[in-house]
Scaffold this motif. Structure first.
Motif, PDB file in Angstrom:
ATOM      1  N   THR A   1     -28.998 -59.198  27.441  1.00 47.29           N
ATOM      2  CA  THR A   1     -27.870 -59.965  28.006  1.00 47.29           C
ATOM      3  C   THR A   1     -26.785 -58.985  28.460  1.00 47.29           C
ATOM      4  N   TRP A   2     -25.894 -59.507  29.356  1.00 48.47           N
ATOM      5  CA  TRP A   2     -24.768 -58.699  29.824  1.00 48.47           C
ATOM      6  C   TRP A   2     -23.607 -59.643  30.115  1.00 48.47           C
ATOM      7  N   SER A   3     -22.441 -59.063  30.331  1.00 46.18           N
ATOM      8  CA  SER A   3     -21.261 -59.899  30.617  1.00 46.18           C
ATOM      9  C   SER A   3     -21.555 -60.838  31.781  1.00 46.18           C
ATOM     10  N   ALA A   4     -21.070 -62.099  31.681  1.00 45.84           N
ATOM     11  CA  ALA A   4     -21.346 -63.107  32.705  1.00 45.84           C
ATOM     12  C   ALA A   4     -20.945 -62.593  34.088  1.00 45.84           C
ATOM     13  N   THR A   5     -21.850 -62.664  35.027  1.00 43.09           N
ATOM     14  CA  THR A   5     -21.722 -62.202  36.417  1.00 43.09           C
ATOM     15  C   THR A   5     -21.368 -60.719  36.503  1.00 43.09           C
ATOM     16  N   GLY A   6     -21.478 -60.003  35.378  1.00 44.34           N
ATOM     17  CA  GLY A   6     -21.180 -58.583  35.389  1.00 44.34           C
ATOM     18  C   GLY A   6     -22.287 -57.777  36.031  1.00 44.34           C
ATOM     19  N   VAL A   7     -21.915 -56.582  36.515  1.00 47.87           N
ATOM     20  CA  VAL A   7     -22.887 -55.709  37.166  1.00 47.87           C
ATOM     21  C   VAL A   7     -22.933 -54.387  36.413  1.00 47.87           C
ATOM     22  N   LEU A   8     -24.132 -54.019  35.988  1.00 45.37           N
ATOM     23  CA  LEU A   8     -24.328 -52.713  35.364  1.00 45.37           C
ATOM     24  C   LEU A   8     -24.834 -51.796  36.464  1.00 45.37           C
ATOM     25  N   THR A   9     -23.944 -50.946  36.966  1.00 48.12           N
ATOM     26  CA  THR A   9     -24.248 -50.189  38.178  1.00 48.12           C
ATOM     27  C   THR A   9     -24.968 -48.889  37.886  1.00 48.12           C
ATOM     28  N   ASN A  10     -25.609 -48.397  38.923  1.00 49.52           N
ATOM     29  CA  ASN A  10     -26.287 -47.097  38.844  1.00 49.52           C
ATOM     30  C   ASN A  10     -25.261 -46.024  38.475  1.00 49.52           C
ATOM     31  N   GLY A  11     -25.647 -45.131  37.547  1.00 50.10           N
ATOM     32  CA  GLY A  11     -24.775 -44.040  37.141  1.00 50.10           C
ATOM     33  C   GLY A  11     -23.934 -44.345  35.910  1.00 50.10           C
ATOM     34  N   ARG A  12     -23.929 -45.592  35.453  1.00 53.14           N
ATOM     35  CA  ARG A  12     -23.162 -45.954  34.267  1.00 53.14           C
ATOM     36  C   ARG A  12     -23.923 -45.557  32.989  1.00 53.14           C
ATOM     37  N   ASN A  13     -23.149 -45.138  31.967  1.00 50.62           N
ATOM     38  CA  ASN A  13     -23.730 -44.860  30.647  1.00 50.62           C
ATOM     39  C   ASN A  13     -23.628 -46.108  29.773  1.00 50.62           C
ATOM     40  N   VAL A  14     -24.723 -46.465  29.146  1.00 47.44           N
ATOM     41  CA  VAL A  14     -24.766 -47.604  28.233  1.00 47.44           C
ATOM     42  C   VAL A  14     -24.999 -47.067  26.816  1.00 47.44           C
ATOM     43  N   ARG A  15     -24.112 -47.491  25.924  1.00 50.30           N
ATOM     44  CA  ARG A  15     -24.259 -47.045  24.524  1.00 50.30           C
ATOM     45  C   ARG A  15     -24.533 -48.265  23.646  1.00 50.30           C
ATOM     46  N   LEU A  16     -25.527 -48.105  22.735  1.00 54.35           N
ATOM     47  CA  LEU A  16     -25.805 -49.170  21.779  1.00 54.35           C
ATOM     48  C   LEU A  16     -25.922 -48.559  20.377  1.00 54.35           C
ATOM     49  N   THR A  17     -25.564 -49.359  19.385  1.00 54.56           N
ATOM     50  CA  THR A  17     -25.663 -48.926  17.975  1.00 54.56           C
ATOM     51  C   THR A  17     -26.469 -49.961  17.205  1.00 54.56           C
ATOM     52  N   ALA A  18     -27.207 -49.483  16.190  1.00 57.28           N
ATOM     53  CA  ALA A  18     -28.038 -50.391  15.384  1.00 57.28           C
ATOM     54  C   ALA A  18     -28.111 -49.870  13.962  1.00 57.28           C
ATOM     55  N   THR A  19     -28.178 -50.794  13.032  1.00 59.15           N
ATOM     56  CA  THR A  19     -28.386 -50.458  11.600  1.00 59.15           C
ATOM     57  C   THR A  19     -29.395 -51.452  11.022  1.00 59.15           C
ATOM     58  N   TYR A  20     -30.378 -50.943  10.297  1.00 55.68           N
ATOM     59  CA  TYR A  20     -31.409 -51.833   9.740  1.00 55.68           C
ATOM     60  C   TYR A  20     -32.046 -51.164   8.525  1.00 55.68           C
ATOM     61  N   ILE A  21     -32.718 -51.971   7.742  1.00 52.81           N
ATOM     62  CA  ILE A  21     -33.420 -51.479   6.546  1.00 52.81           C
ATOM     63  C   ILE A  21     -34.914 -51.426   6.829  1.00 52.81           C
ATOM     64  N   GLN A  22     -35.501 -50.323   6.474  1.00 60.37           N
ATOM     65  CA  GLN A  22     -36.935 -50.187   6.664  1.00 60.37           C
ATOM     66  C   GLN A  22     -37.692 -50.576   5.393  1.00 60.37           C
TER      67      GLN A  22
END
Length: 376
Positions: free
Chosen positions: A355-376
């Protein structure tokens, strides 16, 4: 002659010679005498001592089951080995005006010493004197006490007899061969015969070693973890003890609760990038099966536009290395500083933007950062 031998002389070997030189089941008491007792063992391996077991079988009768024992004679008379090869029934005398304590014993008759005109081993009952309180009868020489039985006042075959469930006390104690580990059974407080002798104390759940003056828990020795309540002061820096379920280490002056070093793993490589994305940075950390990671990727493909509800076609960004994947699908937030959305880390290692912001555009050249935490 003071030096005795077995099966050396062609003639003249005496019964004393044989008893004094037998070195089988003889837990030593001193250099020449052994401890009297019953050989351990059971048919199913579940009992420490089943030999010469007493079983109440009728109002005033009991059965002594088969077993083996050794009986130390006086001074230098030697050790008498005895075997009861089949069960034997014994009968107790009726009770009297007051309770009575009887002893069931394994007795040696040896005419050479007791002038009994008998040379045999017998299971016998030594009858006590009734009274308030009852007195336990004395044990004669060459006699091994096996059981103490309380005969209630007036007990007889006609009025219920002996209460076998609470009127019997087990007096048996085990013996083993020299050097063997002695099972503790009615003999926890019996002193050892030499430093380095061992006994297995089942009640305390540990092996014990005789140090010359006392039985010492074997784990108390160097390198072992001392059982709870055994040590108030450590013997050396780095010694460990169990303190009511808490492991403690002696630091030279005090016991300190042991804190094991935290096992931490880190990773910064191993991602497999999907088409249209370039890796900018990856950092993962794992401790106690908890994984925390940050992934930064650059959009190198075409712009991605979300609809008015914020939905986009699932876009795979990269694949996590084996061993660092979640056990269940895990959601993670993502952002490029202008818009934000949600990503998912799946059990097969795929990291996908969903998903992304409503009607938002993720343009070429943009950096996307994501974080995650989980138990194995």
């Amino acid at each position: 002659m003071n030096v005795r031998s077995s099966w050396v002389a062609e003639t003249g070997q005496t019964r004393e010679d044989t008893r004094l030189t037998q070195v089988g089941a003889t837990t030593p008491v001193n250099p020449i005498q052994a401890r009297s007792g019953v050989l351990p063992g059971s048919y199913d391996g579940r009992s420490r001592l089943s030999g010469l077991l007493l079983e109440g079988t009728a109002a005033m009768t009991a059965t002594i089951h088969e077993g083996r024992a050794v009986i130390q004679g006086e001074t230098s008379q030697g050790v008498y080995p005895v075997t009861l090869s089949s069960p034997e029934v014994i009968t107790f005398a009726a009770g009297e005006a007051y309770p009575r304590v009887d002893l069931v014993v394994l007795k040696i008759y040896d005419n050479l010493y007791d002038s009994s005109n008998r040379n045999e081993a017998k299971i016998e009952i030594i009858q006590g004197e009734p009274g308030q309180p009852s007195q336990v009868p004395d044990v004669p020489p060459r006699c091994l006490p096996l059981w103490k039985v309380t005969v209630a006042a007036g007990a007889s075959a006609g009025n219920g007899g002996i209460n076998w469930s609470n009127s019997v006390e087990d007096l048996r104690n085990p013996v083993v061969a020299i050097g063997g580990i002695l099972p503790v059974y009615n003999n926890a407080g019996v002193p050892g015969a030499y430093p380095g002798q061992y006994q297995d104390n089942d009640s305390a759940h540990y092996l014990q070693r005789w140090d010359g003056t006392a039985w010492v828990a074997y784990p108390k020795e160097i390198g072992g973890i001392a059982p709870n309540g055994m040590l108030s002061t450590g013997s050396y820096t780095g010694q460990y003890r169990d303190n009511s379920g808490i492991l403690q280490r002696w630091n030279g002056t005090a016991w300190v609760n042991y804190q094991p070093p935290v096992d931490v793993e880190t990773l910064s490589t191993g991602l497999t990038m999907a088409t249209g994305w370039t890796l900018v940075g990856f950092a993962a950390r794992r401790t106690h099966r908890i994984v925390a990671m940050t992934i930064t990727v650059n959009r190198s493909g075409a712009d991605i536009t979300a609809n008015s509800a914020g939905n986009i076609t699932d876009e795979v960004l990269c694949t996590l290395p084996t061993g660092w994947r979640p056990l269940v699908d895990t959601e993670a937030p993502a952002s490029d500083g202008y818009g934000s959305g949600g990503a998912v880390l799946t059990t097969n290692g795929n990291v996908s933007l969903r998903t992304w912001s409503a009607t938002g555009v993720l343009t070429n050249g943009r950096n996307v950062r994501l974080t995650a935490t989980y138990i194995q």
